[in-house]
Design a protein around this motif. Structure first.
Motif, PDB file in Angstrom:
ATOM      1  N   GLY A  72       0.776  -1.237   0.000  1.00 24.70           N
ATOM      2  CA  GLY A  72       0.000   0.000   0.000  1.00 24.70           C
ATOM      3  C   GLY A  72       0.802   1.278   0.000  1.00 24.70           C
ATOM      4  O   GLY A  72       0.237   2.366  -0.166  1.00 24.70           O
ATOM      5  N   GLY A  73       2.116   1.211   0.197  1.00 19.47           N
ATOM      6  CA  GLY A  73       2.943   2.412   0.180  1.00 19.47           C
ATOM      7  C   GLY A  73       3.171   2.921  -1.231  1.00 19.47           C
ATOM      8  O   GLY A  73       3.296   2.130  -2.177  1.00 19.47           O
ATOM      9  N   PHE A  74       3.220   4.240  -1.383  1.00 21.34           N
ATOM     10  CA  PHE A  74       3.468   4.874  -2.680  1.00 21.34           C
ATOM     11  C   PHE A  74       4.891   5.433  -2.726  1.00 21.34           C
ATOM     12  O   PHE A  74       5.367   6.018  -1.744  1.00 21.34           O
ATOM     13  N   LEU A  75       5.543   5.311  -3.864  1.00 24.35           N
ATOM     14  CA  LEU A  75       6.873   5.877  -4.053  1.00 24.35           C
ATOM     15  C   LEU A  75       6.765   7.373  -4.329  1.00 24.35           C
ATOM     16  O   LEU A  75       6.038   7.793  -5.236  1.00 24.35           O
TER      17      LEU A  75
ATOM     18  N   ARG B  96       4.161  -5.573  -7.637  1.00 23.19           N
ATOM     19  CA  ARG B  96       3.960  -6.862  -6.979  1.00 23.19           C
ATOM     20  C   ARG B  96       4.877  -7.044  -5.774  1.00 23.19           C
ATOM     21  O   ARG B  96       4.872  -8.099  -5.144  1.00 23.19           O
ATOM     22  N   VAL B  97       5.679  -6.021  -5.455  1.00 20.66           N
ATOM     23  CA  VAL B  97       6.599  -6.110  -4.310  1.00 20.66           C
ATOM     24  C   VAL B  97       6.301  -4.957  -3.358  1.00 20.66           C
ATOM     25  O   VAL B  97       5.649  -3.976  -3.725  1.00 20.66           O
ATOM     26  N   PRO B  98       6.756  -5.029  -2.106  1.00 16.81           N
ATOM     27  CA  PRO B  98       6.491  -3.951  -1.145  1.00 16.81           C
ATOM     28  C   PRO B  98       7.147  -2.640  -1.555  1.00 16.81           C
ATOM     29  O   PRO B  98       8.123  -2.614  -2.323  1.00 16.81           O
ATOM     30  N   ALA B  99       6.624  -1.548  -1.011  1.00 28.18           N
ATOM     31  CA  ALA B  99       7.100  -0.217  -1.380  1.00 28.18           C
ATOM     32  C   ALA B  99       8.568  -0.013  -1.042  1.00 28.18           C
ATOM     33  O   ALA B  99       9.307   0.643  -1.788  1.00 28.18           O
TER      34      ALA B  99
ATOM     35  N   ILE C 172      10.648  -1.348  -3.777  1.00 25.02           N
ATOM     36  CA  ILE C 172      10.610  -0.434  -4.915  1.00 25.02           C
ATOM     37  C   ILE C 172      11.630   0.686  -4.711  1.00 25.02           C
ATOM     38  O   ILE C 172      12.400   1.031  -5.614  1.00 25.02           O
ATOM     39  N   CYS C 173      11.629   1.257  -3.520  1.00 22.88           N
ATOM     40  CA  CYS C 173      12.525   2.383  -3.234  1.00 22.88           C
ATOM     41  C   CYS C 173      13.985   1.959  -3.324  1.00 22.88           C
ATOM     42  O   CYS C 173      14.822   2.706  -3.847  1.00 22.88           O
ATOM     43  N   GLU C 174      14.307   0.764  -2.819  1.00 26.35           N
ATOM     44  CA  GLU C 174      15.691   0.293  -2.883  1.00 26.35           C
ATOM     45  C   GLU C 174      16.145   0.130  -4.327  1.00 26.35           C
ATOM     46  O   GLU C 174      17.280   0.472  -4.679  1.00 26.35           O
ATOM     47  N   ARG C 175      15.270  -0.360  -5.155  1.00 26.43           N
ATOM     48  CA  ARG C 175      15.636  -0.507  -6.569  1.00 26.43           C
ATOM     49  C   ARG C 175      15.831   0.854  -7.225  1.00 26.43           C
ATOM     50  O   ARG C 175      16.763   1.053  -8.005  1.00 26.43           O
TER      51      ARG C 175
END
Length: 231
Positions: free
Chosen positions: A102-105, A180-183, A186-189
């Protein structure tokens, strides 16, 4: 302050129409002087071509609008001089990349960019590469900007619903991109992508999970969208 509206959108019908912008024609000399001063302050800024919007309406779920091409120098002068031509709108598409949890980047623009320090979803001013046979492709713009700024491509998310947030002189068209992965993943990538770039557009990225994660740096239309999404 009147709360901003967040309006669901079913379809975009955006046309590129030739138009000689009177503001850019009549103020050419002053615009060139202004842009030269901007380039001395922000050397990475260049005078490319961008698209601005003239007319738009949301009718039966469809956003219909006309856009026209101008130079970035004219756009920046119009912005910096307080948007003197009220018939023009700065319209753009944004990708609201949401993690599985549910977290947004969110990203903060880097020093040396035209919007340094501002926090919002990955996006960019549309340009002529977004237009094909007279049709402006905001969906493609979202994909391009997300990949350029974060390294995350359409294979990493599902492209979902559109929303429109009018905040004149801006018109944000925001599309949910469901990962499909946690927020945090996403941020780490995205951080790895930024670290590999010589001049990353973003200074930092982080995940926002609720209103407590929003500060004054997050632009008003982004806050309005997120508060709507978290209801």
């Amino acid at each position: 302050m009147t709360p901003l509206s967040v309006l669901p959108v079913d379809r975009l019908d955006l046309a590129l129409v030739p138009f000689a912008w009177p503001f850019a024609v009549e103020h050419r000399a002053e615009i060139d002087v202004h842009f030269a001063a901007l380039q001395r302050r922000l050397p990475h800024v260049w005078n490319g071509r961008v698209l601005l919007m003239r007319d738009h309406a949301l009718v039966d779920g469809t956003v219909r609008a006309q856009l026209f091409e101008t130079d970035f120098a004219s756009f920046m002068a119009w912005r910096d001089w307080g948007f003197p031509d009220t018939t023009v709108t700065n319209a753009f598409a944004m990708g609201a990349l949401r993690g599985r949890d549910g977290g947004f980047l969110l990203g903060e623009m880097a020093v040396g960019t035209a919007n340094q320090g501002k926090v919002y979803f990955p996006c960019g001013t549309p340009d002529p590469s977004d237009a094909h046979e007279g049709v402006v492709d905001f969906a493609g713009s979202v994909v391009r900007e997300m990949r350029e700024e974060t390294g995350i491509g359409p294979e990493d998310y599902e492209q979902g619903a559109w929303f429109m947030v009018p905040a004149w002189p801006r018109l944000a068209l925001i599309r949910i991109l469901q990962s499909r992965v946690p927020a945090d993943a996403i941020c780490e990538r995205a951080r790895a992508h930024m670290a590999a770039e010589d001049h990353p557009e973003l200074a930092r990225v982080y995940a926002a999970y609720g209103p407590a994660d929003l500060d004054d740096g997050v632009l008003d239309f982004v806050q309005a969208f997120l508060l709507h999404a978290w209801r």
